[in-house]
Design a protein around this motif. Sequence first.
Motif, PDB file in Angstrom:
ATOM      1  N   PRO A   1     -18.529   5.852   0.599  1.00 14.33           N
ATOM      2  CA  PRO A   1     -18.308   4.489   1.111  1.00 14.33           C
ATOM      3  C   PRO A   1     -17.125   4.380   2.058  1.00 14.33           C
ATOM      4  N   ALA A   2     -16.005   5.049   1.717  1.00 19.38           N
ATOM      5  CA  ALA A   2     -14.841   5.009   2.603  1.00 19.38           C
ATOM      6  C   ALA A   2     -15.148   5.691   3.931  1.00 19.38           C
ATOM      7  N   ASP A   3     -15.918   6.780   3.906  1.00 19.64           N
ATOM      8  CA  ASP A   3     -16.305   7.437   5.155  1.00 19.64           C
ATOM      9  C   ASP A   3     -17.146   6.512   6.034  1.00 19.64           C
ATOM     10  N   ILE A   4     -17.993   5.701   5.395  1.00 18.04           N
ATOM     11  CA  ILE A   4     -18.836   4.779   6.158  1.00 18.04           C
ATOM     12  C   ILE A   4     -17.995   3.663   6.766  1.00 18.04           C
ATOM     13  N   PHE A   5     -17.085   3.076   5.967  1.00 19.30           N
ATOM     14  CA  PHE A   5     -16.266   1.971   6.474  1.00 19.30           C
ATOM     15  C   PHE A   5     -15.303   2.426   7.574  1.00 19.30           C
ATOM     16  N   LEU A   6     -14.848   3.687   7.505  1.00 17.80           N
ATOM     17  CA  LEU A   6     -13.911   4.206   8.505  1.00 17.80           C
ATOM     18  C   LEU A   6     -14.610   4.990   9.613  1.00 17.80           C
ATOM     19  N   TRP A   7     -15.914   4.939   9.669  1.00 19.26           N
ATOM     20  CA  TRP A   7     -16.709   5.535  10.735  1.00 19.26           C
ATOM     21  C   TRP A   7     -16.464   7.040  10.848  1.00 19.26           C
ATOM     22  N   ARG A   8     -16.358   7.714   9.679  1.00 20.58           N
ATOM     23  CA  ARG A   8     -16.267   9.165   9.706  1.00 20.58           C
ATOM     24  C   ARG A   8     -17.601   9.774  10.165  1.00 20.58           C
ATOM     25  N   ASP A   9     -18.702   9.146   9.764  1.00 20.88           N
ATOM     26  CA  ASP A   9     -20.036   9.533  10.220  1.00 20.88           C
ATOM     27  C   ASP A   9     -20.593   8.364  11.031  1.00 20.88           C
ATOM     28  N   LYS A  10     -20.508   8.475  12.339  1.00 17.46           N
ATOM     29  CA  LYS A  10     -20.847   7.351  13.207  1.00 17.46           C
ATOM     30  C   LYS A  10     -22.321   6.989  13.151  1.00 17.46           C
ATOM     31  N   LYS A  11     -23.184   7.959  12.891  1.00 14.64           N
ATOM     32  CA  LYS A  11     -24.616   7.669  12.840  1.00 14.64           C
ATOM     33  C   LYS A  11     -24.945   6.763  11.651  1.00 14.64           C
ATOM     34  N   ILE A  12     -24.419   7.093  10.472  1.00 16.30           N
ATOM     35  CA  ILE A  12     -24.701   6.279   9.285  1.00 16.30           C
ATOM     36  C   ILE A  12     -24.069   4.903   9.410  1.00 16.30           C
ATOM     37  N   SER A  13     -22.803   4.853   9.855  1.00 16.97           N
ATOM     38  CA  SER A  13     -22.115   3.573   9.984  1.00 16.97           C
ATOM     39  C   SER A  13     -22.799   2.687  11.015  1.00 16.97           C
ATOM     40  N   GLY A  14     -23.141   3.271  12.162  1.00 19.17           N
ATOM     41  CA  GLY A  14     -23.833   2.502  13.188  1.00 19.17           C
ATOM     42  C   GLY A  14     -25.215   2.056  12.744  1.00 19.17           C
ATOM     43  N   GLY A  15     -25.918   2.920  12.000  1.00 20.97           N
ATOM     44  CA  GLY A  15     -27.238   2.550  11.502  1.00 20.97           C
ATOM     45  C   GLY A  15     -27.183   1.386  10.512  1.00 20.97           C
TER      46      GLY A  15
ATOM     47  N   ARG B   1       0.833  -1.201   0.000  1.00 21.03           N
ATOM     48  CA  ARG B   1       0.000   0.000   0.000  1.00 21.03           C
ATOM     49  C   ARG B   1       0.865   1.246   0.000  1.00 21.03           C
ATOM     50  N   GLU B   2       0.533   2.197  -0.891  1.00 23.85           N
ATOM     51  CA  GLU B   2       1.236   3.471  -0.965  1.00 23.85           C
ATOM     52  C   GLU B   2       0.310   4.650  -0.682  1.00 23.85           C
ATOM     53  N   LYS B   3      -0.975   4.403  -0.532  1.00 21.67           N
ATOM     54  CA  LYS B   3      -1.941   5.464  -0.300  1.00 21.67           C
ATOM     55  C   LYS B   3      -2.545   5.301   1.092  1.00 21.67           C
ATOM     56  N   PRO B   4      -3.162   6.345   1.623  1.00 19.90           N
ATOM     57  CA  PRO B   4      -3.881   6.194   2.895  1.00 19.90           C
ATOM     58  C   PRO B   4      -5.029   5.203   2.765  1.00 19.90           C
ATOM     59  N   VAL B   5      -5.477   4.718   3.904  1.00 20.72           N
ATOM     60  CA  VAL B   5      -6.549   3.704   3.906  1.00 20.72           C
ATOM     61  C   VAL B   5      -7.815   4.260   3.266  1.00 20.72           C
ATOM     62  N   HIS B   6      -8.081   5.530   3.488  1.00 15.71           N
ATOM     63  CA  HIS B   6      -9.284   6.156   2.919  1.00 15.71           C
ATOM     64  C   HIS B   6      -9.249   6.118   1.394  1.00 15.71           C
ATOM     65  N   LYS B   7      -8.060   6.364   0.804  1.00 14.18           N
ATOM     66  CA  LYS B   7      -7.932   6.326  -0.656  1.00 14.18           C
ATOM     67  C   LYS B   7      -7.992   4.886  -1.178  1.00 14.18           C
ATOM     68  N   VAL B   8      -7.439   3.942  -0.412  1.00 20.43           N
ATOM     69  CA  VAL B   8      -7.467   2.541  -0.832  1.00 20.43           C
ATOM     70  C   VAL B   8      -8.906   2.038  -0.919  1.00 20.43           C
TER      71      VAL B   8
ATOM     72  N   VAL C   1     -12.565  -3.979  10.427  1.00 20.49           N
ATOM     73  CA  VAL C   1     -11.144  -4.164  10.118  1.00 20.49           C
ATOM     74  C   VAL C   1     -10.491  -2.886   9.588  1.00 20.49           C
ATOM     75  N   PRO C   2     -11.083  -2.165   8.609  1.00 21.83           N
ATOM     76  CA  PRO C   2     -10.398  -0.954   8.112  1.00 21.83           C
ATOM     77  C   PRO C   2     -10.173   0.105   9.179  1.00 21.83           C
ATOM     78  N   VAL C   3     -11.158   0.339  10.042  1.00 27.83           N
ATOM     79  CA  VAL C   3     -10.994   1.389  11.052  1.00 27.83           C
ATOM     80  C   VAL C   3      -9.975   0.969  12.110  1.00 27.83           C
ATOM     81  N   LEU C   4      -9.929  -0.314  12.461  1.00 30.50           N
ATOM     82  CA  LEU C   4      -8.922  -0.780  13.409  1.00 30.50           C
ATOM     83  C   LEU C   4      -7.521  -0.750  12.786  1.00 30.50           C
ATOM     84  N   TYR C   5      -7.451  -1.100  11.481  1.00 31.51           N
ATOM     85  CA  TYR C   5      -6.149  -1.059  10.810  1.00 31.51           C
ATOM     86  C   TYR C   5      -5.626   0.366  10.699  1.00 31.51           C
ATOM     87  N   GLU C   6      -6.529   1.306  10.407  1.00 34.58           N
ATOM     88  CA  GLU C   6      -6.111   2.711  10.307  1.00 34.58           C
ATOM     89  C   GLU C   6      -5.603   3.222  11.655  1.00 34.58           C
TER      90      GLU C   6
END
Length: 248
Positions: free
Chosen positions: A63-77, A50-57, A201-206
């Motif tokens: 979708p990346a915001d949801i997987f990385l819990w940038r918006d906790k309400k949408i991700s939790g929902g 990997r050469e890019k940040p996890v968000h770019k990968v 996994v993505p948010v824990l890896y980040e």
Amino acid sequence: MADHEESKSESLMEKVTEKFHGDDSSSSSDSDDDKKSSPLKSNVYRIFGREKPVHKVLGGGKPADIFLWRDKKISGGLLGGATAIWVLFELLEYHLLTLVCHGLILALAVLFLWSNASSFIKKSRPSIPEVNIPEEPVLEFASALTTETNRAFKVLREIALGRDLKKFLSVIAGLFILSTLGSCCSCLTLFYIAFVLLHTVPVLYEKYEDQVDGFAEKAMIEIKKQYAVFDAKVLSKIPKGPLKGKKA
């Protein structure tokens, strides 16, 4: 005599300034060297190259915001909704057709009673909005699904041609593991596990990427050693072409 002393003091001042500038130049050269050596930090091993940040990968965007819990309400929902569906169909053993029919019965009953009650009270029927599926998102989803399917078929074709033995063995191992998991649980459970992994996994890896990448580097070195041993003892002894006829 005074002139001699002045020339002496000037020469001494010149030596001091030269010494001072020399130290400055050496310190600046050291800082330049530090600047040049600082990009070496970018050569740290990253998992899967990997050469890019996890968000770019993950593709960036929503979708990346949801997987990385940038918006906790949408991700939790979404995670809560997927959990409710899994509990409903797996633990309570509810069926999809039954759920659809019960949902339609409830919706029609509520709308029918609402329409008649409002017409009885207000002497006018309520306007129930029409529900139409937009054509453009469906076509975009179908196009994306077709593209990804064709890409998967292309990758499988390249693997079947036998050009990359490592990829062939890894795909065979992955399919075998997937078939074993499929015999242990249902397809819905596998989709739910994959959905949960995408949201954890993505948010824990980040958060712990340095520790994970360090462990992955050690594991990859060990895997390469074991593969080299396997290649020397087994793969190198497999004939790679038609046998030539023996000489008389």
